[in-house]
Design a protein around this motif. Structure first.
Motif, short mmCIF file in Angstrom:
data_model
loop_
_atom_site.label_atom_id
_atom_site.label_comp_id
_atom_site.label_asym_id
_atom_site.label_seq_id
_atom_site.Cartn_x
_atom_site.Cartn_y
_atom_site.Cartn_z
N VAL A 169 4.54 -6.98 -9.30
CA VAL A 169 5.88 -6.42 -9.44
C VAL A 169 6.43 -6.46 -10.85
CG1 VAL A 169 6.44 -6.93 -7.07
CG2 VAL A 169 7.05 -8.56 -8.83
N VAL A 202 5.07 -2.36 -3.25
CA VAL A 202 6.34 -2.81 -3.81
C VAL A 202 7.42 -1.81 -3.42
CG1 VAL A 202 7.60 -3.35 -5.91
CG2 VAL A 202 5.17 -3.95 -5.71
N ALA A 206 8.70 -6.37 -1.07
CA ALA A 206 7.48 -5.60 -0.84
C ALA A 206 6.97 -5.80 0.57
CB ALA A 206 6.40 -6.03 -1.83
#
Length: 183
Positions: free
Chosen positions: A11, A102, A116
Motif C-alpha cells: 500500500v 488495495v 484492503a
C-alpha cells in the motif's frame, strides 16, 4: 499478522523513498517466509523488524504504561512479541499463495491506514486495515484489523483491566502462560 504485514508493503509505494525501500525489503522478506523455502524463524525476524510492539503495548496499557519501569516495559514488549510470533508460526501453513487488493489509503498525521482485501487461494477473502507510522526513520506496523477486529484493541481488552486490578506482575504472568501454551 505476518500476511497482513505483507499487505503494508503493497500500500505504501510512492509515499517517499524510505517507504519505498521498506516496501521492497518487506515484500522480499514475506514472500520468502511464506514460500516452501521459508523457515519459522523468518516469521520471527519479520515481526521483530516491521511490527512496532512497543507502540502496541503502550496503547494496550495506557495510561499506566508511562508509570511502568523500563524493565517492566521491556519485559512486556518481549512477551507480547513472542506471543505474536508463536501465534503466527502455529496459524500460518506454508507455502501460501495469495493476492491483496488495495481499496483505499487514508493518512492522518504521522499515521497511515490502509484498507484492503486479502485473498488467499483456498480460503474466503478477508477485509483488512493496517495502520503504520514512521518511527526512527522506519515504517512500522502499529495495528492490524481483520474483519473489523483490531489487534491493538484485543490486547487492550485482554490486559488493561488486569493491570489495573492486579498489577504488572499479573500481566507478565498471563503473557508468560500464553507463551508456554503456544510452544
Amino acid at each position: 499478522m505476518i500476511l497482513i504485514v505483507y499487505f503494508v508493503a503493497l500500500v505504501a509505494p510512492g509515499a517517499d523513498s524510505s517507504v519505498e525501500r521498506t516496501v521492497a525489503e518487506l515484500e522480499r522478506d514475506v514472500r520468502h517466509a511464506l514460500s516452501s523455502e521459508g523457515r519459522a524463524s523468518d516469521l520471527s525476524d519479520i515481526v521483530r523488524r516491521y511490527l512496532d510492539v512497543q507502540q502496541l503495548a503502550s496503547y494496550a496499557l495506557d495510561p499506566q504504561w508511562q508509570s511502568l519501569s523500563s524493565k517492566d516495559q521491556g519485559k512486556l514488549v518481549s512477551l507480547i512479541r513472542d506471543v505474536i510470533v508463536l501465534q503466527a508460526q502455529l496459524r500460518i501453513k506454508r507455502p501460501i499463495d495469495f493476492a491483496v487488493r488495495v481499496d483505499r489509503i487514508q493518512r492522518a498525521g504521522e499515521y497511515v491506514a490502509a484498507f484492503a482485501t486479502f485473498e488467499p487461494d483456498s480460503v474466503e477473502p478477508t477485509r483488512l486495515s493496517v495502520t503504520f507510522r514512521q518511527r526512527a526513520g522506519a515504517w512500522r506496523v502499529v495495528d492490524v484489523s481483520v474483519d473489523g477486529g483490531s489487534v491493538a484493541r484485543q490486547y487492550r481488552e485482554a490486559l488493561y483491566d488486569l493491570l489495573n486490578r492486579s498489577g504488572v506482575s499479573a500481566v507478565v504472568n498471563k503473557l508468560a502462560k500464553r507463551k508456554r501454551e503456544l510452544k
